[in-house]
Scaffold this motif. Structure first.
Motif, PDB file in Angstrom:
ATOM      1  N   GLN A  79       3.472 -37.904 -25.808  1.00 42.60           N
ATOM      2  CA  GLN A  79       2.502 -37.514 -26.832  1.00 42.60           C
ATOM      3  C   GLN A  79       1.209 -36.993 -26.207  1.00 42.60           C
ATOM      4  O   GLN A  79       0.710 -35.929 -26.594  1.00 42.60           O
ATOM      5  N   GLU A  80       0.681 -37.713 -25.230  1.00 44.22           N
ATOM      6  CA  GLU A  80      -0.594 -37.324 -24.616  1.00 44.22           C
ATOM      7  C   GLU A  80      -0.480 -36.014 -23.844  1.00 44.22           C
ATOM      8  O   GLU A  80      -1.440 -35.243 -23.800  1.00 44.22           O
ATOM      9  N   ALA A  81       0.667 -35.762 -23.232  1.00 46.22           N
ATOM     10  CA  ALA A  81       0.852 -34.531 -22.460  1.00 46.22           C
ATOM     11  C   ALA A  81       1.330 -33.369 -23.333  1.00 46.22           C
ATOM     12  O   ALA A  81       1.452 -32.243 -22.850  1.00 46.22           O
ATOM     13  N   GLY A  82       1.636 -33.659 -24.591  1.00 50.34           N
ATOM     14  CA  GLY A  82       2.105 -32.609 -25.501  1.00 50.34           C
ATOM     15  C   GLY A  82       3.476 -32.067 -25.119  1.00 50.34           C
ATOM     16  O   GLY A  82       3.774 -30.901 -25.330  1.00 50.34           O
ATOM     17  N   ILE A  83       4.312 -32.929 -24.573  1.00 48.98           N
ATOM     18  CA  ILE A  83       5.648 -32.527 -24.131  1.00 48.98           C
ATOM     19  C   ILE A  83       6.578 -32.424 -25.335  1.00 48.98           C
ATOM     20  O   ILE A  83       6.664 -33.346 -26.150  1.00 48.98           O
ATOM     21  N   GLU A  84       7.268 -31.313 -25.431  1.00 46.77           N
ATOM     22  CA  GLU A  84       8.216 -31.075 -26.514  1.00 46.77           C
ATOM     23  C   GLU A  84       9.639 -31.364 -26.037  1.00 46.77           C
ATOM     24  O   GLU A  84       9.967 -31.127 -24.864  1.00 46.77           O
ATOM     25  N   PRO A  85      10.503 -31.872 -26.919  1.00 52.59           N
ATOM     26  CA  PRO A  85      11.893 -32.118 -26.526  1.00 52.59           C
ATOM     27  C   PRO A  85      12.640 -30.809 -26.298  1.00 52.59           C
ATOM     28  O   PRO A  85      12.286 -29.775 -26.857  1.00 52.59           O
ATOM     29  N   ASP A  86      13.645 -30.868 -25.461  1.00 50.79           N
ATOM     30  CA  ASP A  86      14.487 -29.696 -25.203  1.00 50.79           C
ATOM     31  C   ASP A  86      15.500 -29.487 -26.319  1.00 50.79           C
ATOM     32  O   ASP A  86      15.912 -28.371 -26.587  1.00 50.79           O
ATOM     33  N   LYS A  87      15.917 -30.581 -26.930  1.00 53.71           N
ATOM     34  CA  LYS A  87      16.899 -30.526 -28.014  1.00 53.71           C
ATOM     35  C   LYS A  87      16.536 -31.583 -29.045  1.00 53.71           C
ATOM     36  O   LYS A  87      16.024 -32.642 -28.707  1.00 53.71           O
ATOM     37  N   VAL A  88      16.822 -31.281 -30.301  1.00 59.86           N
ATOM     38  CA  VAL A  88      16.623 -32.242 -31.382  1.00 59.86           C
ATOM     39  C   VAL A  88      17.905 -32.281 -32.197  1.00 59.86           C
ATOM     40  O   VAL A  88      18.468 -31.246 -32.534  1.00 59.86           O
ATOM     41  N   SER A  89      18.382 -33.486 -32.468  1.00 64.40           N
ATOM     42  CA  SER A  89      19.572 -33.666 -33.289  1.00 64.40           C
ATOM     43  C   SER A  89      19.259 -34.768 -34.291  1.00 64.40           C
ATOM     44  O   SER A  89      19.159 -35.946 -33.923  1.00 64.40           O
ATOM     45  N   GLY A  90      19.052 -34.379 -35.523  1.00 70.21           N
ATOM     46  CA  GLY A  90      18.642 -35.350 -36.532  1.00 70.21           C
ATOM     47  C   GLY A  90      17.266 -35.868 -36.174  1.00 70.21           C
ATOM     48  O   GLY A  90      16.342 -35.098 -35.945  1.00 70.21           O
ATOM     49  N   ALA A  91      17.144 -37.183 -36.090  1.00 71.90           N
ATOM     50  CA  ALA A  91      15.867 -37.794 -35.735  1.00 71.90           C
ATOM     51  C   ALA A  91      15.732 -38.011 -34.230  1.00 71.90           C
ATOM     52  O   ALA A  91      14.688 -38.450 -33.764  1.00 71.90           O
ATOM     53  N   CYS A  92      16.767 -37.693 -33.473  1.00 69.93           N
ATOM     54  CA  CYS A  92      16.767 -37.941 -32.022  1.00 69.93           C
ATOM     55  C   CYS A  92      16.246 -36.735 -31.257  1.00 69.93           C
ATOM     56  O   CYS A  92      16.620 -35.598 -31.528  1.00 69.93           O
ATOM     57  N   LYS A  93      15.385 -37.018 -30.289  1.00 73.00           N
ATOM     58  CA  LYS A  93      14.832 -35.984 -29.416  1.00 73.00           C
ATOM     59  C   LYS A  93      15.409 -36.194 -28.022  1.00 73.00           C
ATOM     60  O   LYS A  93      15.447 -37.323 -27.531  1.00 73.00           O
ATOM     61  N   TYR A  94      15.821 -35.099 -27.397  1.00 71.71           N
ATOM     62  CA  TYR A  94      16.449 -35.166 -26.082  1.00 71.71           C
ATOM     63  C   TYR A  94      15.667 -34.347 -25.065  1.00 71.71           C
ATOM     64  O   TYR A  94      15.192 -33.258 -25.376  1.00 71.71           O
ATOM     65  N   TYR A  95      15.562 -34.906 -23.861  1.00 75.24           N
ATOM     66  CA  TYR A  95      14.794 -34.282 -22.797  1.00 75.24           C
ATOM     67  C   TYR A  95      15.720 -33.982 -21.623  1.00 75.24           C
ATOM     68  O   TYR A  95      16.486 -34.843 -21.183  1.00 75.24           O
ATOM     69  N   GLY A  96      15.635 -32.750 -21.117  1.00 74.76           N
ATOM     70  CA  GLY A  96      16.459 -32.316 -20.002  1.00 74.76           C
ATOM     71  C   GLY A  96      15.798 -32.619 -18.663  1.00 74.76           C
ATOM     72  O   GLY A  96      14.669 -33.133 -18.605  1.00 74.76           O
ATOM     73  N   PRO A  97      16.481 -32.304 -17.569  1.00 76.34           N
ATOM     74  CA  PRO A  97      15.995 -32.628 -16.225  1.00 76.34           C
ATOM     75  C   PRO A  97      14.577 -32.135 -15.920  1.00 76.34           C
ATOM     76  O   PRO A  97      13.767 -32.889 -15.370  1.00 76.34           O
ATOM     77  N   GLY A  98      14.263 -30.903 -16.265  1.00 79.28           N
ATOM     78  CA  GLY A  98      12.925 -30.378 -15.991  1.00 79.28           C
ATOM     79  C   GLY A  98      11.852 -31.097 -16.789  1.00 79.28           C
ATOM     80  O   GLY A  98      10.761 -31.395 -16.281  1.00 79.28           O
ATOM     81  N   THR A  99      12.154 -31.393 -18.029  1.00 77.25           N
ATOM     82  CA  THR A  99      11.206 -32.092 -18.896  1.00 77.25           C
ATOM     83  C   THR A  99      11.041 -33.540 -18.463  1.00 77.25           C
ATOM     84  O   THR A  99       9.945 -34.089 -18.533  1.00 77.25           O
TER      85      THR A  99
END
Length: 108
Positions: A79-99
């Motif tokens: 939240q503080e860094a403003g990082i966005e998820p790479d993928k969103v499925s329903g309510a779940c947020k997913y982060y890839g290797p770079g993120t």
């Protein structure tokens, strides 16, 4: 199985929004067996691609477990860094290797 249905590591990377190196590294480190081979080229079935995707894209809770910290700390850093998820499925947020690397940096 027709080669048309199968994907090379490069095609998997394109589909998942990753680099071919990230996909190849995962395949080598986890001894993923190709579903078909043509010469030096390995091809993977959709089921195998899904397994690779699930392993490389993590929820904040799984990122926390991988980094040895609490989920609340990861969520706060995201939240503080403003990082966005790479993928969103329903309510779940997913982060890839770079993120995940960016999350790790934000935790410091």
């Amino acid at each position: 199985m027709a080669t048309k249905e199968l994907l090379s590591s490069k095609k998997i990377a394109d589909k998942l929004g990753l680099t071919a190196g990230q996909v190849t590294k995962y395949i080598k480190e986890n001894d993923v067996t190709p579903d078909d081979k043509k010469g030096n080229c390995a091809y993977y079935a959709p089921k195998t691609v899904k397994t690779i995707e699930k392993a490389l894209f993590l929820t904040a809770g799984k990122v926390a477990a991988e980094l040895g910290t609490k989920p609340a700390a990861v969520n706060k850093a995201i939240q503080e860094a403003g990082i966005e998820p790479d993928k969103v499925s329903g309510a779940c947020k997913y982060y890839g290797p770079g993120t995940i690397k960016a999350i790790k940096k934000a935790l410091k």
